[in-house]
Design an enzyme around this catalytic site. Sequence first.
Site, PDB file in Angstrom:
ATOM      1  N   LYS A  48       0.829  -1.196   0.000  1.00 52.09           N
ATOM      2  CA  LYS A  48       0.000   0.000   0.000  1.00 52.09           C
ATOM      3  C   LYS A  48       0.869   1.253   0.000  1.00 52.09           C
ATOM      4  O   LYS A  48       0.433   2.332  -0.397  1.00 52.09           O
ATOM      5  CB  LYS A  48      -0.866   0.055   1.279  1.00 52.09           C
ATOM      6  CG  LYS A  48      -1.768  -1.118   1.490  1.00 52.09           C
ATOM      7  CD  LYS A  48      -2.426  -0.991   2.877  1.00 52.09           C
ATOM      8  CE  LYS A  48      -3.099  -2.252   3.299  1.00 52.09           C
ATOM      9  NZ  LYS A  48      -3.493  -2.198   4.735  1.00 52.09           N
ATOM     10  N   GLU A 107       7.793   2.025  -6.165  1.00 55.43           N
ATOM     11  CA  GLU A 107       7.923   1.695  -4.738  1.00 55.43           C
ATOM     12  C   GLU A 107       8.054   2.971  -3.909  1.00 55.43           C
ATOM     13  O   GLU A 107       8.572   3.982  -4.380  1.00 55.43           O
ATOM     14  CB  GLU A 107       9.168   0.833  -4.507  1.00 55.43           C
ATOM     15  CG  GLU A 107       8.914  -0.661  -4.527  1.00 55.43           C
ATOM     16  CD  GLU A 107       8.155  -1.164  -3.295  1.00 55.43           C
ATOM     17  OE1 GLU A 107       7.489  -0.363  -2.604  1.00 55.43           O
ATOM     18  OE2 GLU A 107       8.224  -2.369  -3.023  1.00 55.43           O
ATOM     19  N   ASP A 108       7.589   2.894  -2.688  1.00 50.92           N
ATOM     20  CA  ASP A 108       7.803   4.006  -1.765  1.00 50.92           C
ATOM     21  C   ASP A 108       9.196   3.912  -1.148  1.00 50.92           C
ATOM     22  O   ASP A 108       9.921   4.888  -1.082  1.00 50.92           O
ATOM     23  CB  ASP A 108       6.725   4.046  -0.675  1.00 50.92           C
ATOM     24  CG  ASP A 108       6.513   2.688  -0.029  1.00 50.92           C
ATOM     25  OD1 ASP A 108       6.814   1.663  -0.666  1.00 50.92           O
ATOM     26  OD2 ASP A 108       6.041   2.639   1.119  1.00 50.92           O
ATOM     27  N   ASP A 111      14.271  -1.180   1.372  1.00 48.17           N
ATOM     28  CA  ASP A 111      15.046  -1.313   2.614  1.00 48.17           C
ATOM     29  C   ASP A 111      16.068  -2.431   2.424  1.00 48.17           C
ATOM     30  O   ASP A 111      17.201  -2.191   2.017  1.00 48.17           O
ATOM     31  CB  ASP A 111      14.069  -1.592   3.760  1.00 48.17           C
ATOM     32  CG  ASP A 111      14.751  -1.657   5.112  1.00 48.17           C
ATOM     33  OD1 ASP A 111      15.990  -1.598   5.160  1.00 48.17           O
ATOM     34  OD2 ASP A 111      14.052  -1.777   6.125  1.00 48.17           O
ATOM     35  N   LYS A 139      17.065   2.898   1.620  1.00 46.81           N
ATOM     36  CA  LYS A 139      17.866   2.800   2.838  1.00 46.81           C
ATOM     37  C   LYS A 139      19.236   2.205   2.519  1.00 46.81           C
ATOM     38  O   LYS A 139      19.416   1.567   1.478  1.00 46.81           O
ATOM     39  CB  LYS A 139      17.123   1.959   3.874  1.00 46.81           C
ATOM     40  CG  LYS A 139      15.986   2.728   4.543  1.00 46.81           C
ATOM     41  CD  LYS A 139      15.462   1.966   5.734  1.00 46.81           C
ATOM     42  CE  LYS A 139      14.455   2.791   6.503  1.00 46.81           C
ATOM     43  NZ  LYS A 139      13.895   2.026   7.636  1.00 46.81           N
ATOM     44  N   PHE A 160      13.587   4.341  11.258  1.00 44.01           N
ATOM     45  CA  PHE A 160      12.208   4.014  10.920  1.00 44.01           C
ATOM     46  C   PHE A 160      11.459   5.275  10.524  1.00 44.01           C
ATOM     47  O   PHE A 160      11.268   6.174  11.334  1.00 44.01           O
ATOM     48  CB  PHE A 160      11.508   3.290  12.060  1.00 44.01           C
ATOM     49  CG  PHE A 160      10.276   2.593  11.563  1.00 44.01           C
ATOM     50  CD1 PHE A 160      10.388   1.376  10.905  1.00 44.01           C
ATOM     51  CD2 PHE A 160       9.032   3.169  11.682  1.00 44.01           C
ATOM     52  CE1 PHE A 160       9.263   0.744  10.384  1.00 44.01           C
ATOM     53  CE2 PHE A 160       7.903   2.545  11.177  1.00 44.01           C
ATOM     54  CZ  PHE A 160       8.016   1.330  10.523  1.00 44.01           C
ATOM     55  N   VAL A 161      11.048   5.329   9.247  1.00 43.29           N
ATOM     56  CA  VAL A 161      10.385   6.529   8.737  1.00 43.29           C
ATOM     57  C   VAL A 161       8.927   6.261   8.411  1.00 43.29           C
ATOM     58  O   VAL A 161       8.554   5.144   8.032  1.00 43.29           O
ATOM     59  CB  VAL A 161      11.114   7.097   7.492  1.00 43.29           C
ATOM     60  CG1 VAL A 161      12.464   7.670   7.869  1.00 43.29           C
ATOM     61  CG2 VAL A 161      11.268   6.046   6.391  1.00 43.29           C
TER      62      VAL A 161
HETATM   63  C1  PRP Z   1       7.318  -1.889   2.404  1.00 38.14           C
HETATM   64  C2  PRP Z   1       7.630  -1.105   1.142  1.00 38.14           C
HETATM   65  C3  PRP Z   1       8.279  -2.118   0.265  1.00 38.14           C
HETATM   66  C4  PRP Z   1       8.978  -3.044   1.248  1.00 38.14           C
HETATM   67  C5  PRP Z   1      10.427  -2.690   1.298  1.00 38.14           C
HETATM   68  O1  PRP Z   1       6.074  -2.484   2.240  1.00 38.14           O
HETATM   69  O2  PRP Z   1       6.480  -0.568   0.558  1.00 38.14           O
HETATM   70  O3  PRP Z   1       7.348  -2.826  -0.514  1.00 38.14           O
HETATM   71  O4  PRP Z   1       8.373  -2.840   2.515  1.00 38.14           O
HETATM   72  O5  PRP Z   1      11.121  -3.525   2.193  1.00 38.14           O
HETATM   73  P1  PRP Z   1      12.321  -4.452   1.765  1.00 38.14           P
HETATM   74  O6  PRP Z   1      13.192  -3.692   0.784  1.00 38.14           O
HETATM   75  O7  PRP Z   1      13.055  -4.701   3.050  1.00 38.14           O
HETATM   76  O8  PRP Z   1      11.760  -5.698   1.175  1.00 38.14           O
HETATM   77  P2  PRP Z   1       5.296  -3.186   3.442  1.00 38.14           P
HETATM   78  O9  PRP Z   1       5.610  -4.640   3.401  1.00 38.14           O
HETATM   79  O10 PRP Z   1       5.582  -2.441   4.695  1.00 38.14           O
HETATM   80  O11 PRP Z   1       3.775  -3.042   3.041  1.00 38.14           O
HETATM   81  P3  PRP Z   1       2.880  -1.719   2.879  1.00 38.14           P
HETATM   82  O12 PRP Z   1       3.476  -0.965   1.706  1.00 38.14           O
HETATM   83  O13 PRP Z   1       1.526  -2.256   2.577  1.00 38.14           O
HETATM   84  O14 PRP Z   1       2.932  -0.944   4.152  1.00 38.14           O
END
Ligand code: PRP
Length: 191
Positions: A48, A107-108, A111, A139, A160-161
């Site tokens: 999301k 992607e947002d 990490d 990150k 953590f942002v």
């Molecule tokens: C976050 C973000 C990426 C992923 C990055 O999504 O949107 O998809 O984590 O993390 P990584 O590089 O360590 O794999 P999340 O799983 O938190 O779901 P959301 O977007 O629905 O909050």
Amino acid sequence: MHAGWYEADIERVIATEEQIRQQTAKLAARVAADYKDVDRLLLICVLKGAIMFAADFTRELGRLGVPVELEFMAASSYGQGTSSSGVVRVLKDIDREVVGRHVLVLEDIVDTGLTLSWLVKYLTSQGAASVEVVTMFRKPAAVRSAPPLKYVGFDIPSEFVVGYGLDYAERYREIPFVGVLKPEIYSRPAT
Ligand code: PRP
């Protein structure tokens, strides 16, 4: 300027609304130039967290006259915590074929890069002509991971942002900027 209930929970601002807007415009201009010969670029917003960025970025491409289609996928690796579990779960797949298409994953944040590595492999295996990624935030762990990302808005510290789509336990997504969450918020049991 910002004001809201969340202000007390934010340690400091990492990216203001204006900085996000400027970076979005820069990324869109690069993408428009790089894909000028592509018929219709297939954008895939990863739910999301990426919805805010996808909405702004897609409109920016529209202003630049780039024809696109917009699809959504949900792949989760975080759950309720603050660090990646390494497990990627597909919660929602795209509604159309990617065979022969030039795909841009929106992607947002990247990490560990686990979600993205999996997604790129998955879309490539489905027959996409090309798969690239645009992420608003990256990150340090992702800087070390391969493959290198072509389109990155901001490199940010390993903190953590939240905000601009990024959540902690489904909260804070509506904040229009991105800030570091005070550690005391996530070190106490969620309410
Ligand atoms: C976050 C973000 C990426 C992923 C990055 O999504 O949107 O998809 O984590 O993390 P990584 O590089 O360590 O794999 P999340 O799983 O938190 O779901 P959301 O977007 O629905 O909050």
